[in-house]
Design a protein around this motif. Structure first.
Motif: not given
Length: 369
Positions: A93-115
């Motif tokens: 994971f860390l090796a892959h992040i080193r390769e990218v030029d920017a990071i898009c971090q997906v964050v959960r901002c929703f409620e869903d009992e099924n997930i």
């Protein structure tokens, strides 16, 4: 080489909607034939960069073909707590992040009992901190190693070491306090030093708040999104609101259907388009155009590039044999309506090797073979 392989990596904890978002990206994928240099990798999604200026140019020039420019997203798997200690796929994971030029971090901002949520409750700030902490710990390790080496060199009055030591010390203090490298303010001179360290927490970061369908249609922002915005503001990062589920449904639609779908939802621009544009500019990319009856095409360049380097994005021979460029900006063309009128207004120029390309330039290169 018509394609700049710069990429934004998408990260996120399990069940935050990262895979759904990446599916939307690959479904909306760019036409492979237009970008033969693109990486063929299941974890890489190549998307076309939406650009209203390209549509306007097409209307004015009426070419046989229009080609947008493209951009890559990399799906980075394997983030779990303890990645910096090599837990799970941590090292990978860390090796892959080193390769990218920017990071898009997906964050959960929703409620869903099924997930289910990894930690049992929806808490976007805690999610962000889990990921950021792994990156901070990995950076702390790099800085410690380097500092040990540099301290020895300082005793020998080594010039580079003398410049590096105070910068490394400030970074170490930030990491030990749980802060990212982005949160430390440096002078331009120091920024150059920092760049050489290739740290993870100094890469530009974009937070992608994944909300429910109801939330994306509502005007206000839910409490989770507000918390993410406040957190991002502290480190000068941008936040984009997206409903990954809707994006995935939309990715399969034709352009006209997509426009109708957005209109029904009362949304001006799809989240994916916003994400592509924001990531593109976050990495420091801009677009110039070539325009003729055969083809109107958008090309990517890094801000600050000079005309010959831009010519090189079309073909290396163009850069080697560069003589000059005929340049005018697309905004002038939109204002005056034709190339002839742009010339009459004195906005059509000849530029040499030192010309720094501007976003929206229309260029015609002259070169010797």
């Amino acid at each position: 080489m018509t394609y700049m392989a710069l990429t934004a990596g998408i990260v996120g904890l399990p069940n935050v909607g990262k895979s759904t978002l990446f599916n939307a990206i690959t479904k909306a994928g760019a036409l492979a034939a237009n970008y033969p240099f693109a990486t063929i990798d299941p974890n890489v999604g190549v998307v076309e960069v939406p650009d209203k200026r390209l549509d306007k140019l097409t209307e004015l020039v009426v070419p046989k073909k229009t080609v947008p420019t493209a951009f890559e997203f990399t799906d980075i798997a394997g983030i779990v707590e303890g990645a910096s200690k090599g837990e799970g796929l941590g090292n990978k994971f860390l090796a892959h992040i080193r390769e990218v030029d920017a990071i898009c971090q997906v964050v959960r901002c929703f409620e869903d009992e099924n997930i289910t949520h990894v930690s049992g409750k929806v808490d976007p700030i805690s999610d962000i901190e889990v990921i950021n902490l792994e990156l901070i710990l990995a950076d702390l390790e790099s800085v410690d190693k380097r500092l040990a080496r540099v301290t020895k060199m300082v005793k020998q009055r080594d010039k580079e070491a003398l410049a590096e030591e105070p910068v490394l010390t400030r970074l170490k203090e930030a990491f030990e306090a749980g802060k990212s490298g982005r949160s430390v303010e440096f002078t331009e001179e120091e920024q150059r030093v920092v760049k050489g360290f290739h740290l993870l927490t100094t890469k530009p970061m974009l937070y992608v708040a994944n909300v429910s369908e109801d939330d994306i249609m509502a005007d206000g922002e839910n409490e989770y999104v507000q918390k993410v915005r406040a957190f991002a503001a502290e480190e000068g990062a941008e936040v984009i609101l997206i409903c990954a589920k809707i994006e995935e449904e939309m990715a399969a639609l034709e352009d006209e259907e997509k426009a109708m779908f957005l209109e029904e939802l009362g949304i001006k621009e799809s989240g994916l388009d916003q994400l592509i544009k924001a990531s593109y500019s976050l990495i420091g990319l801009a677009t110039y155009f070539t325009a003729g009856v055969q083809e109107v095409r958008a090309w990517t360049f890094r801000k600050g590039m000079k005309a010959p380097q831009c010519a090189g994005t079309i073909h290396t021979d163009f850069e080697k044999g560069f003589i000059k460029a005929e340049v005018y900006n697309c905004e002038d063309l939109f204002k005056y309506g034709s190339e002839q009128k742009v010339k009459e207004a004195g906005k059509y120029r000849l530029e040499g090797k030192e010309y720094v390309a501007q976003d929206g330039d229309i260029m015609f290169f002259k070169f010797n073979l």
